[in-house]
Write a protein that holds these residues in place. Structure first.
Motif, mmCIF file in Angstrom:
data_model
loop_
_atom_site.group_PDB
_atom_site.id
_atom_site.type_symbol
_atom_site.label_atom_id
_atom_site.label_comp_id
_atom_site.label_asym_id
_atom_site.label_seq_id
_atom_site.Cartn_x
_atom_site.Cartn_y
_atom_site.Cartn_z
ATOM 1 N N PHE A 68 0.839 -1.182 -0.094
ATOM 2 C CA PHE A 68 0.001 -0.125 0.043
ATOM 3 C C PHE A 68 0.892 1.299 0.046
ATOM 4 C CE2 PHE A 68 -2.306 -3.325 1.954
ATOM 5 C CZ PHE A 68 -3.459 -3.506 1.391
ATOM 6 N N HIS A 69 0.117 2.354 -0.797
ATOM 7 C CA HIS A 69 0.774 3.575 -0.314
ATOM 8 C C HIS A 69 0.662 4.103 0.843
ATOM 9 C CE1 HIS A 69 1.986 4.078 -4.731
ATOM 10 N NE2 HIS A 69 0.768 3.792 -4.985
ATOM 11 N N ALA A 70 1.323 5.065 1.452
ATOM 12 C CA ALA A 70 1.084 5.774 2.562
ATOM 13 C C ALA A 70 -0.413 6.203 2.662
ATOM 14 C CB ALA A 70 2.136 6.973 2.752
ATOM 15 N N ASN A 71 -0.915 6.652 1.875
ATOM 16 C CA ASN A 71 -2.413 7.054 1.589
ATOM 17 C C ASN A 71 -3.298 5.819 1.815
ATOM 18 O OD1 ASN A 71 -2.699 6.098 -0.979
ATOM 19 N ND2 ASN A 71 -2.952 8.137 -1.697
ATOM 20 N N GLY A 72 -3.084 4.645 1.988
ATOM 21 C CA GLY A 72 -3.930 3.663 1.946
ATOM 22 C C GLY A 72 -4.207 2.988 0.977
ATOM 23 N N GLU A 73 -3.858 3.646 -0.395
ATOM 24 C CA GLU A 73 -4.250 2.959 -1.574
ATOM 25 C C GLU A 73 -3.308 1.858 -1.959
ATOM 26 O OE1 GLU A 73 -6.824 3.295 -4.041
ATOM 27 O OE2 GLU A 73 -7.669 5.196 -2.791
ATOM 28 N N LYS A 74 -3.940 0.948 -2.752
ATOM 29 C CA LYS A 74 -2.996 -0.191 -3.055
ATOM 30 C C LYS A 74 -1.932 0.199 -4.044
ATOM 31 C CE LYS A 74 -5.591 -3.394 -4.671
ATOM 32 N NZ LYS A 74 -6.358 -4.341 -5.211
ATOM 33 N N SER A 75 -0.686 -0.357 -3.831
ATOM 34 C CA SER A 75 0.512 0.161 -4.753
ATOM 35 C C SER A 75 0.935 -1.048 -5.604
ATOM 36 C CB SER A 75 1.545 0.527 -4.015
ATOM 37 O OG SER A 75 2.201 -0.312 -3.003
ATOM 38 N N GLN A 76 0.737 -2.313 -4.999
ATOM 39 C CA GLN A 76 1.198 -3.402 -5.710
ATOM 40 C C GLN A 76 0.601 -4.650 -5.301
ATOM 41 O OE1 GLN A 76 5.219 -4.237 -6.350
ATOM 42 N NE2 GLN A 76 5.912 -2.653 -5.217
ATOM 43 N N GLU A 77 0.453 -5.609 -6.153
ATOM 44 C CA GLU A 77 -0.230 -6.835 -5.710
ATOM 45 C C GLU A 77 0.148 -8.067 -6.691
ATOM 46 O OE1 GLU A 77 -4.545 -6.953 -5.636
ATOM 47 O OE2 GLU A 77 -4.691 -6.862 -8.161
ATOM 48 N N GLY A 78 0.623 -9.072 -6.136
ATOM 49 C CA GLY A 78 0.836 -10.221 -6.829
ATOM 50 C C GLY A 78 1.146 -11.433 -5.893
ATOM 51 N N TYR A 79 1.808 -12.187 -6.488
ATOM 52 C CA TYR A 79 2.108 -13.641 -5.758
ATOM 53 C C TYR A 79 3.737 -13.837 -5.561
ATOM 54 C CZ TYR A 79 -2.734 -14.552 -6.349
ATOM 55 O OH TYR A 79 -4.049 -14.654 -6.149
ATOM 56 N N PHE A 80 3.855 -14.604 -4.618
ATOM 57 C CA PHE A 80 5.307 -15.131 -4.371
ATOM 58 C C PHE A 80 5.163 -16.789 -4.138
ATOM 59 C CE2 PHE A 80 5.773 -11.114 -2.184
ATOM 60 C CZ PHE A 80 7.054 -10.864 -2.655
ATOM 61 N N VAL A 81 5.873 -17.132 -4.879
ATOM 62 C CA VAL A 81 6.199 -18.843 -4.747
ATOM 63 C C VAL A 81 7.607 -18.923 -4.206
ATOM 64 C CG1 VAL A 81 6.181 -20.867 -5.957
ATOM 65 C CG2 VAL A 81 4.293 -19.244 -6.631
ATOM 66 N N ASN A 82 7.857 -19.681 -3.217
ATOM 67 C CA ASN A 82 9.112 -20.106 -2.846
ATOM 68 C C ASN A 82 10.016 -18.829 -2.737
ATOM 69 O OD1 ASN A 82 8.805 -22.882 -2.700
ATOM 70 N ND2 ASN A 82 9.212 -22.977 -4.979
ATOM 71 N N GLU A 83 9.114 -17.957 -2.209
ATOM 72 C CA GLU A 83 9.780 -16.443 -1.651
ATOM 73 C C GLU A 83 10.094 -15.689 -2.928
ATOM 74 O OE1 GLU A 83 12.687 -16.957 1.273
ATOM 75 O OE2 GLU A 83 11.403 -17.933 2.776
ATOM 76 N N LYS A 84 9.885 -16.021 -4.128
ATOM 77 C CA LYS A 84 10.345 -15.435 -5.410
ATOM 78 C C LYS A 84 9.079 -14.629 -5.798
ATOM 79 C CE LYS A 84 14.612 -17.466 -6.108
ATOM 80 N NZ LYS A 84 15.346 -18.199 -7.217
#
Length: 115
Positions: free
Chosen positions: A36-52
């Motif tokens: 999230f950005h400091a204003n609460g809006e989402k900045s990124q979203e995605g997935y991790f598999v095996n910490e990558k």
């Protein structure tokens, strides 16, 4: 091309400086991450598999508008990524985490022509 690369690096690094704690949710063998950005809006979203980073990732500006989208494979940027800058869309093709080609289009360009 340099501007696109700088934008991509900035977009990915913004999540690390957000003051709102990220969320991590287990989804099968993946972990869905949302930053999230400091204003609460989402900045990124995605997935991790095996910490990558793995699969589709989306990045957003402080207004919640999508500014980038692309895929990771085992932590490596691959295939077509899209970057939005106002009415301009940059399509960047990655090959093994390196820029292979860049195509630029305007969102106002016609999709089909009847000529």
């Amino acid at each position: 091309m340099k501007k696109i690369l700088i934008l991509a690096v900035m977009a990915l690094s913004l999540g690390a400086y957000a003051q709102v704690d990220p969320t991590f949710v287990k989804d099968g063998d993946k972990i869905k991450a949302t930053y999230f950005h400091a204003n609460g809006e989402k900045s990124q979203e995605g997935y991790f598999v095996n910490e990558k980073l793995d699969g589709q990732w989306k990045m957003f500006n402080e207004k919640g508008e999508k500014i980038a989208m692309g895929n990771y494979d085992n932590g490596v940027r691959t295939g077509k990524w899209l970057f939005w800058e106002g009415d301009v869309i940059n399509e960047v093709n990655f090959d093994n985490n390196r820029i292979a080609s860049v195509t630029q289009a305007s969102a106002k360009d016609p999709v089909v022509s009847n000529k």
